[in-house]
Design a protein around this motif. Structure first.
Motif, short mmCIF file in Angstrom:
data_model
loop_
_atom_site.label_atom_id
_atom_site.label_comp_id
_atom_site.label_asym_id
_atom_site.label_seq_id
_atom_site.Cartn_x
_atom_site.Cartn_y
_atom_site.Cartn_z
N ASN A 96 -4.81 2.53 -10.27
CA ASN A 96 -3.18 2.48 -9.98
C ASN A 96 -2.71 3.70 -9.27
O ASN A 96 -3.49 4.74 -9.14
CB ASN A 96 -2.66 2.72 -11.50
CG ASN A 96 -2.79 1.53 -12.25
OD1 ASN A 96 -2.70 0.25 -11.79
ND2 ASN A 96 -2.72 1.65 -13.56
N VAL A 97 -1.77 3.43 -8.50
CA VAL A 97 -1.01 4.43 -7.89
C VAL A 97 0.42 4.46 -8.21
O VAL A 97 0.84 3.38 -8.35
CB VAL A 97 -1.30 4.57 -6.16
CG1 VAL A 97 -2.73 4.66 -5.71
CG2 VAL A 97 -0.80 3.08 -5.67
N ALA A 98 0.97 5.51 -8.29
CA ALA A 98 2.66 5.44 -8.71
C ALA A 98 3.16 5.50 -7.47
O ALA A 98 2.86 6.50 -6.36
CB ALA A 98 2.88 6.44 -9.61
N VAL A 99 4.44 4.88 -7.18
CA VAL A 99 5.29 4.95 -6.20
C VAL A 99 6.93 5.24 -6.40
O VAL A 99 7.30 4.56 -7.38
CB VAL A 99 5.20 3.70 -5.32
CG1 VAL A 99 6.28 3.67 -4.24
CG2 VAL A 99 4.06 3.44 -4.88
N HIS A 100 7.15 6.40 -5.83
CA HIS A 100 8.47 6.76 -6.15
C HIS A 100 9.61 6.78 -4.75
O HIS A 100 8.81 7.13 -3.71
CB HIS A 100 8.75 8.01 -6.99
CG HIS A 100 8.05 7.92 -8.23
ND1 HIS A 100 6.86 8.85 -8.38
CD2 HIS A 100 7.87 7.15 -9.15
CE1 HIS A 100 6.07 8.54 -9.68
NE2 HIS A 100 7.08 7.51 -10.09
N PHE A 101 10.77 6.90 -4.62
CA PHE A 101 11.54 7.31 -3.56
C PHE A 101 12.00 8.68 -4.04
O PHE A 101 12.35 9.25 -5.10
CB PHE A 101 12.96 6.56 -3.65
CG PHE A 101 12.76 5.15 -3.22
CD1 PHE A 101 11.37 4.47 -2.85
CD2 PHE A 101 13.88 4.21 -3.25
CE1 PHE A 101 11.62 3.28 -2.53
CE2 PHE A 101 13.83 2.90 -2.87
CZ PHE A 101 12.53 2.64 -2.72
N HIS A 102 11.46 9.57 -2.71
CA HIS A 102 11.88 11.05 -2.93
C HIS A 102 13.16 11.30 -2.39
O HIS A 102 13.43 10.59 -1.29
CB HIS A 102 10.82 11.83 -2.71
CG HIS A 102 9.81 12.13 -3.85
ND1 HIS A 102 9.46 13.21 -4.33
CD2 HIS A 102 9.09 10.79 -4.38
CE1 HIS A 102 8.37 12.89 -5.14
NE2 HIS A 102 8.10 11.41 -5.31
N GLU A 103 13.75 12.38 -2.66
CA GLU A 103 15.16 12.79 -1.91
C GLU A 103 15.18 12.85 -0.53
O GLU A 103 16.30 12.46 0.06
CB GLU A 103 15.69 14.29 -2.50
CG GLU A 103 16.91 14.71 -2.07
CD GLU A 103 18.14 13.71 -3.17
OE1 GLU A 103 19.22 13.75 -2.49
OE2 GLU A 103 17.77 13.03 -4.00
N HIS A 104 14.38 13.68 0.09
CA HIS A 104 14.40 14.03 1.63
C HIS A 104 13.15 13.27 2.33
O HIS A 104 12.09 13.05 1.80
CB HIS A 104 14.19 15.56 1.79
CG HIS A 104 15.16 16.20 1.06
ND1 HIS A 104 16.65 16.21 1.49
CD2 HIS A 104 15.19 17.34 0.12
CE1 HIS A 104 17.30 17.00 0.50
NE2 HIS A 104 16.47 17.52 -0.12
N GLY A 105 13.81 12.69 3.34
CA GLY A 105 12.80 11.86 4.22
C GLY A 105 11.96 12.85 5.39
O GLY A 105 11.92 12.57 6.55
N ASP A 106 11.08 13.62 4.47
CA ASP A 106 10.43 14.81 5.35
C ASP A 106 8.88 14.50 4.67
O ASP A 106 8.79 14.92 3.58
CB ASP A 106 10.97 16.05 5.22
CG ASP A 106 10.28 16.95 6.02
OD1 ASP A 106 9.04 16.98 6.52
OD2 ASP A 106 10.81 18.18 6.46
N CYS A 107 7.96 14.26 5.31
CA CYS A 107 6.65 13.99 4.94
C CYS A 107 5.73 15.31 5.30
O CYS A 107 4.49 15.18 4.76
CB CYS A 107 5.96 12.67 5.44
SG CYS A 107 6.72 11.11 4.82
N GLY A 108 6.37 16.37 5.44
CA GLY A 108 5.50 17.60 5.80
C GLY A 108 4.96 18.35 4.52
O GLY A 108 5.39 17.88 3.56
N LYS A 142 -1.08 -1.78 -9.06
CA LYS A 142 -2.64 -1.84 -9.31
C LYS A 142 -3.17 -2.25 -8.15
O LYS A 142 -2.77 -3.32 -7.31
CB LYS A 142 -2.87 -2.97 -10.40
CG LYS A 142 -4.30 -3.41 -10.41
CD LYS A 142 -5.10 -2.08 -11.24
CE LYS A 142 -6.34 -2.47 -11.34
NZ LYS A 142 -7.33 -1.44 -11.73
N LEU A 143 -4.16 -1.49 -7.55
CA LEU A 143 -5.04 -1.91 -6.37
C LEU A 143 -6.32 -2.50 -6.74
O LEU A 143 -7.04 -2.33 -7.68
CB LEU A 143 -5.07 -0.55 -5.42
CG LEU A 143 -3.99 0.11 -5.31
CD1 LEU A 143 -4.57 1.45 -4.19
CD2 LEU A 143 -3.10 -0.43 -4.33
N ASP A 144 -6.54 -3.43 -6.19
CA ASP A 144 -7.92 -4.38 -6.12
C ASP A 144 -9.05 -3.84 -5.67
O ASP A 144 -8.97 -2.61 -5.30
CB ASP A 144 -7.74 -5.91 -5.95
CG ASP A 144 -7.31 -6.00 -4.26
OD1 ASP A 144 -7.89 -4.80 -3.41
OD2 ASP A 144 -6.83 -7.09 -3.75
N ALA A 145 -10.03 -4.58 -5.75
CA ALA A 145 -11.51 -3.89 -5.41
C ALA A 145 -11.32 -3.48 -3.86
O ALA A 145 -12.11 -2.91 -3.52
CB ALA A 145 -12.65 -5.06 -5.38
#
Length: 201
Positions: A96-108, A142-145
């Protein structure tokens, strides 16, 4: 003798003219058929899938040159927004991986610059659709094989227009763990392994 040569020349000219006309007609027919086929190919299908209004291209936080998926956002006829999320992470296959929206659009800073969860309603973190959850609590995928997984969410909690519901400029964060939907403020979801910024089209 002259008449014979003259007659032969006229016959040859008529044959050549006839061949030229056949070739022209054939090209014209092919061209028309091609045009009809092209027109049919680009005819839009009538579907209630909405109009794409935004996208977030997701990359690894450890290597921003590696794409791991996309989140596409569509505006529906009733005004709601649908997100179609696709993830491809071979290194996270069968998990599994969890996904969320975060406040600021900065991936640094490996996603840390996106700060905390986007939570315009000031609610507690939780599972999407439960009694309490952040507007960006997408949840577990859920990610598959092969490391592939998808999720679709339709809601009136999001908008691409300015205001409290605006998702443009937010970060979509992929976490390396499973969201327990209980721990505050982020579900104990693990490190930020993927990130993309929601951009308006």
């Amino acid at each position: 003798m002259k008449k014979i040569f003259f007659s032969a020349g006229v016959a040859a000219l008529m044959i050549l003219g006839s061949c030229g006309n056949s070739a022209t007609e054939s090209d014209s027919a092919d061209s028309t058929a091609g045009t009809q086929a092209d027109t049919a190919a680009v005819t839009p299908e009538a579907a209630a899938e909405g109009t794409q209004v935004a996208v977030a291209n997701l990359q690894l936080t450890s290597d921003s040159t590696k794409n791991i998926g996309t989140a596409k956002f569509y505006k529906l006829t009733d005004g709601k927004i649908r997100m179609d999320l696709e993830i491809n992470m071979q290194e996270r296959a069968d998990s599994n991986v969890a996904v969320h929206f975060h406040e600021h659009g900065d991936c640094g800073m490996k996603g840390e610059n996106s700060h905390g969860h986007w939570n315009p309603t000031k609610a507690e973190h939780g599972e999407w659709g439960s009694a309490a959850f952040h507007s960006g609590d997408i949840g577990n995928i859920k990610l598959d094989a092969s490391g592939h997984g998808t999720k679709s969410v339709t809601t009136d909690l999001w908008s691409t227009d300015p205001g409290d519901k605006e998702i443009i400029g937010r970060a979509v964060i992929v976490h390396g763990g499973t969201d327990d939907y209980k721990s505050q403020p982020s579900g104990n979801s693990g490190p930020r392994v993927g990130c993309g910024v929601i951009t308006k089209l």
